[in-house]
Design a protein around this motif. Structure first.
Motif, PDB file in Angstrom:
ATOM      1  N   SER A   2      10.197   6.077  -4.558  1.00 62.78           N
ATOM      2  CA  SER A   2      11.099   4.945  -4.815  1.00 62.78           C
ATOM      3  C   SER A   2      10.336   3.776  -5.430  1.00 62.78           C
ATOM      4  O   SER A   2       9.103   3.724  -5.383  1.00 62.78           O
ATOM      5  N   LEU A   3      11.080   2.837  -5.977  1.00 65.67           N
ATOM      6  CA  LEU A   3      10.483   1.657  -6.609  1.00 65.67           C
ATOM      7  C   LEU A   3       9.668   0.859  -5.590  1.00 65.67           C
ATOM      8  O   LEU A   3       8.554   0.416  -5.861  1.00 65.67           O
ATOM      9  N   GLU A   4      10.226   0.720  -4.401  1.00 73.14           N
ATOM     10  CA  GLU A   4       9.562  -0.063  -3.344  1.00 73.14           C
ATOM     11  C   GLU A   4       8.212   0.555  -2.979  1.00 73.14           C
ATOM     12  O   GLU A   4       7.212  -0.137  -2.828  1.00 73.14           O
ATOM     13  N   SER A   5       8.179   1.899  -2.839  1.00 78.68           N
ATOM     14  CA  SER A   5       6.921   2.588  -2.488  1.00 78.68           C
ATOM     15  C   SER A   5       5.859   2.345  -3.552  1.00 78.68           C
ATOM     16  O   SER A   5       4.688   2.116  -3.240  1.00 78.68           O
ATOM     17  N   LEU A   6       6.256   2.401  -4.822  1.00 81.77           N
ATOM     18  CA  LEU A   6       5.295   2.215  -5.915  1.00 81.77           C
ATOM     19  C   LEU A   6       4.743   0.803  -5.924  1.00 81.77           C
ATOM     20  O   LEU A   6       3.554   0.590  -6.137  1.00 81.77           O
ATOM     21  N   LEU A   7       5.632  -0.175  -5.694  1.00 82.81           N
ATOM     22  CA  LEU A   7       5.186  -1.571  -5.763  1.00 82.81           C
ATOM     23  C   LEU A   7       4.310  -1.949  -4.573  1.00 82.81           C
ATOM     24  O   LEU A   7       3.479  -2.845  -4.665  1.00 82.81           O
TER      25      LEU A   7
END
Length: 341
Positions: A259-264
């Motif tokens: 997910s986007l959150e995990s990457l950021l």
């Protein structure tokens, strides 16, 4: 204190390393500059050889830097060129290892997030979004990330975001519909709701209307309604990808479902999508629950075995547990079950 002779050795080592990295950068740059559809197989082969000959980290860093410099420019990149660059990443991702795609994806997403927050006038955001879209087209990343980005753009919903939503939907809309029609439907509903509430604030109403029309065309699976939509180049490159990927599992099993959150937040919580890179946050502090559980396992064993464990210098709970399991198991299957617990 570092003695001078060791200091000198370290300095020469650093110089040596710098020289090696410079040479590597030149080689990778030369290959990327020559990259085109006809010679993709030879270039990807040479890249794989470089991956075998050099450290993965150096290669990942070098390749990501060069591709970011080449693709993230203030003017819009030609779509075909962008696809060829991403296809190279995708082939290396499948043939060398998923950390290649993961490293590149993380760099692109972080840069995209950074540029979205700033008011950059150029086309960098669109170029980064095109990179992410093609990473999804060539099965490096799962549609989960694309939906996360679309949701984020819809929640902000300014004119810049509307342009980016349109751009992304035009590139990967029909693939998203195939992969997860329900999520796309929810996204379209949310966008319509946002558009109806924000109608007064936009000076240029036509873009919002055009975006909603595009979304409706997607929902009804009507390709003719989207101007300039041409799936042919992507399809052709996908065929090429299938011929260049060695392993039979070139499809969904190597997709990064992240997910986007995990990457950021990867720097703070680790990268669970790469083997061996996940991290719980406090590496030296063991969990109290696990300790009590270990003690319970040992507690069921007779005093005689505990005495033997002490004689064999089993000085930690975990060692004592393993020793007791091995000593008290009926057979190898029983030992296996207990060790798993």
């Amino acid at each position: 204190y570092v003695p001078p002779q060791i200091r000198r050795a370290q300095e020469t080592l650093d110089d040596k390393k710098r020289e090696e990295l410079g040479r590597l950068k030149k080689m990778v740059n030369g290959l990327i500059n020559r990259l085109s559809e006809p010679n993709l197989s030879s270039i990807s082969g040479q890249m794989e050889e470089l991956y075998m000959a050099n450290s993965r980290k150096d290669m990942n860093d070098t390749l990501t830097d060069i591709l970011m410099n080449a693709c993230v420019t203030a003017v819009a990149m030609p779509a075909r060129l962008m696809m060829e660059h991403v296809l190279l990443i995708s082939i290396l991702h499948h043939n060398v290892g998923i950390e290649v795609g993961a490293h590149f994806l993380e760099a692109v997403v972080k840069k995209f997030d950074e540029l979205c927050k700033s008011d950059a006038e150029g086309k960098e955001c669109e170029n980064l979004l095109a990179l992410i879209a093609h990473l999804y087209n060539f099965h490096v990343v799962h549609c989960l990330l694309i939906f996360d980005i679309l949701k984020k753009l819809v929640s902000t919903f300014t004119e810049k975001e509307i342009e980016l939503i349109l751009f992304l939907l035009k590139n990967v809309g029909f693939s998203l519909r195939k992969d997860d029609a329900l999520a796309l439907k929810e996204l379209i509903t949310e966008a319509q709701r946002k558009a109806s509430t924000a109608e007064k604030t936009f000076q240029d109403q036509t873009r919002v209307r055009f975006m909603l029309e595009t979304m409706l065309a997607l929902r009804n699976n009507d390709m003719r309604k989207i101007p300039g939509y041409d799936p042919e180049p992507v399809e052709r490159l996908r065929k090429l990808q299938r011929t260049l990927v060695h392993s039979s599992g070139s499809g969904k099993d190597t997709e990064l479902r992240v997910s986007l959150e995990s990457l950021l937040s990867a720097d703070h919580v680790g990268r669970w999508w790469i083997v061996g890179s996940s991290w719980s946050g406090a590496p030296m502090i063991s969990d109290t629950n696990s300790k009590t559980q270990q003690k319970l396992h040992v507690g069921k064993v007779s005093a005689k075995i505990m005495e033997l464990a002490r004689k064999q210098r089993m000085n930690t709970d975990i060692r004592r547990s393993i020793f007791c399991v091995l000593m008290t198991s009926e057979d190898f299957m029983d030992a296996f079950e207990k060790l798993l617990k």
